[in-house]
Write a protein that holds these residues in place. Sequence first.
Motif, short mmCIF file in Angstrom:
data_model
loop_
_atom_site.label_atom_id
_atom_site.label_comp_id
_atom_site.label_asym_id
_atom_site.label_seq_id
_atom_site.Cartn_x
_atom_site.Cartn_y
_atom_site.Cartn_z
N ALA A 47 -14.19 -5.02 -10.01
CA ALA A 47 -13.22 -4.19 -11.19
C ALA A 47 -11.74 -4.09 -10.55
N LEU A 48 -11.87 -3.91 -9.71
CA LEU A 48 -10.09 -3.61 -8.82
C LEU A 48 -9.85 -5.28 -9.64
N ASP A 85 -17.93 5.57 0.98
CA ASP A 85 -17.08 6.81 1.19
C ASP A 85 -15.62 6.34 0.15
N GLU A 86 -15.69 7.86 0.02
CA GLU A 86 -13.84 7.50 -0.94
C GLU A 86 -12.89 7.10 0.30
N ALA A 87 -12.90 6.91 1.25
CA ALA A 87 -11.66 5.96 2.20
C ALA A 87 -12.39 4.42 2.23
N GLY A 116 -7.31 0.04 -3.30
CA GLY A 116 -6.56 -0.90 -3.76
C GLY A 116 -5.81 0.22 -5.26
N LEU A 117 -6.06 1.54 -5.77
CA LEU A 117 -4.93 1.34 -6.88
C LEU A 117 -4.43 2.41 -6.19
N SER A 118 -4.27 3.42 -5.06
CA SER A 118 -4.21 4.04 -4.29
C SER A 118 -2.58 3.28 -3.93
N ARG A 119 -2.80 2.53 -3.06
CA ARG A 119 -1.87 1.10 -2.77
C ARG A 119 -1.14 0.22 -3.88
N LEU A 120 -1.97 0.48 -5.46
CA LEU A 120 -0.63 -0.37 -6.55
C LEU A 120 -0.19 0.62 -7.10
N ALA A 121 -0.53 2.05 -7.01
CA ALA A 121 0.24 3.48 -7.71
C ALA A 121 2.00 3.28 -6.59
#
Length: 280
Positions: free
Chosen positions: A22-23, A63-65, A72-77
Motif C-alpha cells: 500500500a505504501l 499499533d498506529e506508531a 511512511g506518509l508522515s515522513r513523506l509529508a
Amino acid sequence: MTEGAVRVGLVQSRAPATPEAALAHLEPLVREASEQGARLILTPEASNMMQRRREARDLHLADEADDIVAQGLSRLAAELGVWMLVGSVVVRSGRAEDDRAANRSLLIDDRGRTVARYDKLHVFDVDLPNGETYRESATVRPGDGAVVADTPFARLGLTICYDLRFPQLFRSLAKAGAEMIAVPAAFTVPTGRAHWETLLRARAIETGAFILAPAQGGEHEDGRATWGRSMVVDPWGEVIARRDDDAPGVLIADLDMSAVGRARQAVPSLSHDREFLPPR
C-alpha cells in the motif's frame, strides 16, 4: 471565515492487501499531487490495506506508531513540506478490553507530526440488494467523538465513508467551525453508483463547507470492488473537481475559501436551529 485560496490534492487509490504494498502504491501518487502544487493532500479510507477477512487483516495489524503506511506518509509529508490527511488506516484500537481494530484518520502537518486523530463513528453493517453483506462492527471498534482541526488553510472536519449518511455529524462539524470536511471513502459499487455524488453534494449544501472526498476505486486483491469517483464539492453544492473513473490517480482542486462565508450568509441555516418535540 478563512479567506484566500488553497490547492488540495485528492489521491484515488486501489489499496493492496498489505501495508508494504500500500505504501509503495501511495507514495508516487502523493508525490504527483505535491508536484502539482497541492498544499493539503488527502488519501482514502483504508489506505494501509484492503482485507475483507479478519484473519488475513490481523496478520498485518499494527499499533498506529508502528503502522507502515501511517509512518511512511508522515515522513513523506515532512519531506515534501505538505499537510496530509491519511484518510484512514486500520490499526489496533489501543483498548485492552476490545480486540477490534480502529478505522482512524490521521491529520499530519508539514513537519510530519500527527496533529489530529479521528476514529470512524458509524460502522458499516448492511445487507445489500445484490447479496453483498458487510459487518464492519465485528472487526472495527467505532469511535466516540467528532473532530475539527485547525490547519493553515481552514478548519477541517473529519469523517470517514459511512459517516456520510449521518447529516447530524456534518452539521455538528460545521457549527464547530469546519470550513472543509473530509470524506475519505471505500464505497461499495452499488451504493456508490446510487448515492455517492448526491450525498456529497447534500452535505456540502447543508453545511456551507467544502467537501473533499478521496476514494478507493476498482477491483482489490481481496476481491472487493469499490466505486472511486473522487470528488470536491464547493459550499454551494457544485462539483468543482471530479474523477469519472475507478483508476488510481490524483485529483487537484483550487478552493476559494471566501466561498464558505458567501454560502453561509446566503443561506444562514446553521444559525436557525430550533428545539422541537419528537414525533409521537
